[in-house]
Design a protein around this motif. Sequence first.
Motif, short mmCIF file in Angstrom:
data_model
loop_
_atom_site.label_atom_id
_atom_site.label_comp_id
_atom_site.label_asym_id
_atom_site.label_seq_id
_atom_site.Cartn_x
_atom_site.Cartn_y
_atom_site.Cartn_z
N UNK A 2 49.31 -46.77 -32.42
CA UNK A 2 49.23 -45.81 -33.52
C UNK A 2 48.58 -46.44 -34.72
N UNK A 3 47.87 -45.64 -35.49
CA UNK A 3 47.24 -46.10 -36.72
C UNK A 3 48.30 -46.43 -37.75
N UNK A 208 32.19 -24.48 -27.23
CA UNK A 208 31.68 -23.39 -26.37
C UNK A 208 32.62 -23.04 -25.22
N UNK A 209 33.85 -23.59 -25.22
CA UNK A 209 34.85 -23.32 -24.18
C UNK A 209 34.38 -23.76 -22.80
N UNK A 210 33.48 -24.75 -22.75
CA UNK A 210 33.02 -25.27 -21.47
C UNK A 210 34.05 -26.25 -20.91
N UNK A 211 33.77 -26.73 -19.71
CA UNK A 211 34.73 -27.55 -18.99
C UNK A 211 34.72 -29.02 -19.39
N UNK A 212 33.87 -29.41 -20.35
CA UNK A 212 33.85 -30.80 -20.80
C UNK A 212 35.23 -31.18 -21.32
N UNK A 213 35.62 -32.45 -21.25
CA UNK A 213 36.99 -32.85 -21.60
C UNK A 213 37.40 -32.38 -23.00
N UNK A 214 38.45 -31.56 -23.04
CA UNK A 214 38.93 -31.03 -24.32
C UNK A 214 39.54 -32.14 -25.17
N UNK A 215 40.20 -33.09 -24.53
CA UNK A 215 40.85 -34.15 -25.29
C UNK A 215 39.84 -34.92 -26.15
N UNK A 216 38.69 -35.24 -25.60
CA UNK A 216 37.70 -36.00 -26.37
C UNK A 216 37.23 -35.21 -27.58
N UNK A 217 37.15 -33.89 -27.43
CA UNK A 217 36.74 -33.07 -28.57
C UNK A 217 37.80 -33.12 -29.67
N UNK A 218 39.07 -32.97 -29.29
CA UNK A 218 40.13 -33.02 -30.29
C UNK A 218 40.17 -34.38 -30.96
N UNK A 263 51.95 -35.72 -23.68
CA UNK A 263 52.11 -36.90 -24.53
C UNK A 263 50.79 -37.40 -25.09
N UNK A 264 49.69 -37.14 -24.39
CA UNK A 264 48.38 -37.60 -24.87
C UNK A 264 48.04 -37.02 -26.23
N UNK A 265 48.40 -35.76 -26.48
CA UNK A 265 48.09 -35.15 -27.77
C UNK A 265 48.88 -35.83 -28.88
N UNK A 268 47.26 -39.03 -29.59
CA UNK A 268 46.00 -38.90 -30.31
C UNK A 268 46.22 -38.61 -31.80
N UNK A 269 47.24 -37.81 -32.11
CA UNK A 269 47.58 -37.59 -33.52
C UNK A 269 47.95 -38.92 -34.19
N UNK A 270 48.80 -39.68 -33.53
CA UNK A 270 49.25 -40.95 -34.10
C UNK A 270 48.09 -41.93 -34.24
#
Length: 295
Positions: A2-3, A208-218, A263-265, A268-270
Motif C-alpha cells: 500500500x502507498x 468503450x466497454x470492450x473486453x480489455x482488462x478493466x482492472x488496468x483501466x481503473x 480483493x484486487x480492487x 488497487x485503492x490502497x
Amino acid sequence: MASSTPARLIGICADDAGFAPGIAETAFELGAQGRLSDATCITTTACWPDAARFIRRQPKAGGPATRWGLHLNLSHGTPLSASLRAVWPEFPSLALLIARAHGAFLPTAAIADEAAAQLDAFTQAMGRPPAFIDGHQHVHHLPGVRDAVVRMAAAARPGLAVRSTGRLPGPGFAFKRAVIERSGGRALARLLTNAGLGHNRTLFGIYDFSAAPYRSRVQQWLGAVAEKGSLLICHPAILRAPDPDGPAMGEARRVEADYLASPAFADDLAEAGVALGDPWLSAEGLATPRIRTGT
C-alpha cells in the motif's frame, strides 16, 4: 504494498439501477461492502418499482450505497410524462437526441415536465428525494436539457448536487472524452458553478466497454486522481435478464462487478493512496456536507 502517502478521495458511482433486473441488487451489495459511494436510478422502466422496493426493504445495518441519485433518461424506452409522450411516444436514439439538441429542435417545455416526472417517480418509490441528478448516456448536459436540470436541482430544498461532465481526464479514449465535454459538459459545469450547486470537479470511468482488462483501466484512473471532487462512474451488474444494451454490455457489467467486489480492487485503492469519499463539492470547491441516504 500500500502507498504511504495520505489518501486522496474519490467517489465511485454505479449507474443504471432499475434499468434491468440485477443492477440495483449488485449496486446495493457493492455499497454494503464499501466499494461504492453512490449509485443512480432509472425510473422509466418496468423493473424500476421492483428495484426501488428492493432498495427500501434492506436493513439499515447493512446499508446500501451511501447516496442514491436520479439517472435522467431521455434515450431509452417510453417517457413518463403525458406532455413528452404526446411529442415522443418513444424516446429517440442517443444520436438523434444529440442532433436535435444541438439543432435547437428539442421540445424543451415537455422535457422539463419529463424531468420533473422522473424526479417524482424516484421520490414516490424511494420515500425520499435523490441525493443528486445526472443523465443516462450524459443526456443531462445537452442544450435544451441542462437548463431544466439545473433549475430543477436548484428548486429542491436543499438543492441537489448534479454530476458534471465538464472535465474528463485521461488516460485513453481522448475522442470520446472530448465529445462528452464539448457536447455540453463544459457548458453544464459553468451553469452549476453559477447556480451554486454541488457537483464533482472531474469525472473518470469513460471507456468503450470492450473486453480489455478493466482492472488496468481503473488502476490508471486511480493514479490520475489529484484533487477533491473526483468521481469515477461504473456500470457493474450480475444480471438476471438480458441487458437492454446487448450482450457485450452485459458482459462488461459482469466484469466490472467481479472486479469491484474483489480483493484486487481494495488493493488497487490502497496502492494508489485513494479512499472512497464524497465527490460533491460546492461551487467554491469546498466539500458540501450531505446526509447519508441509506434506508
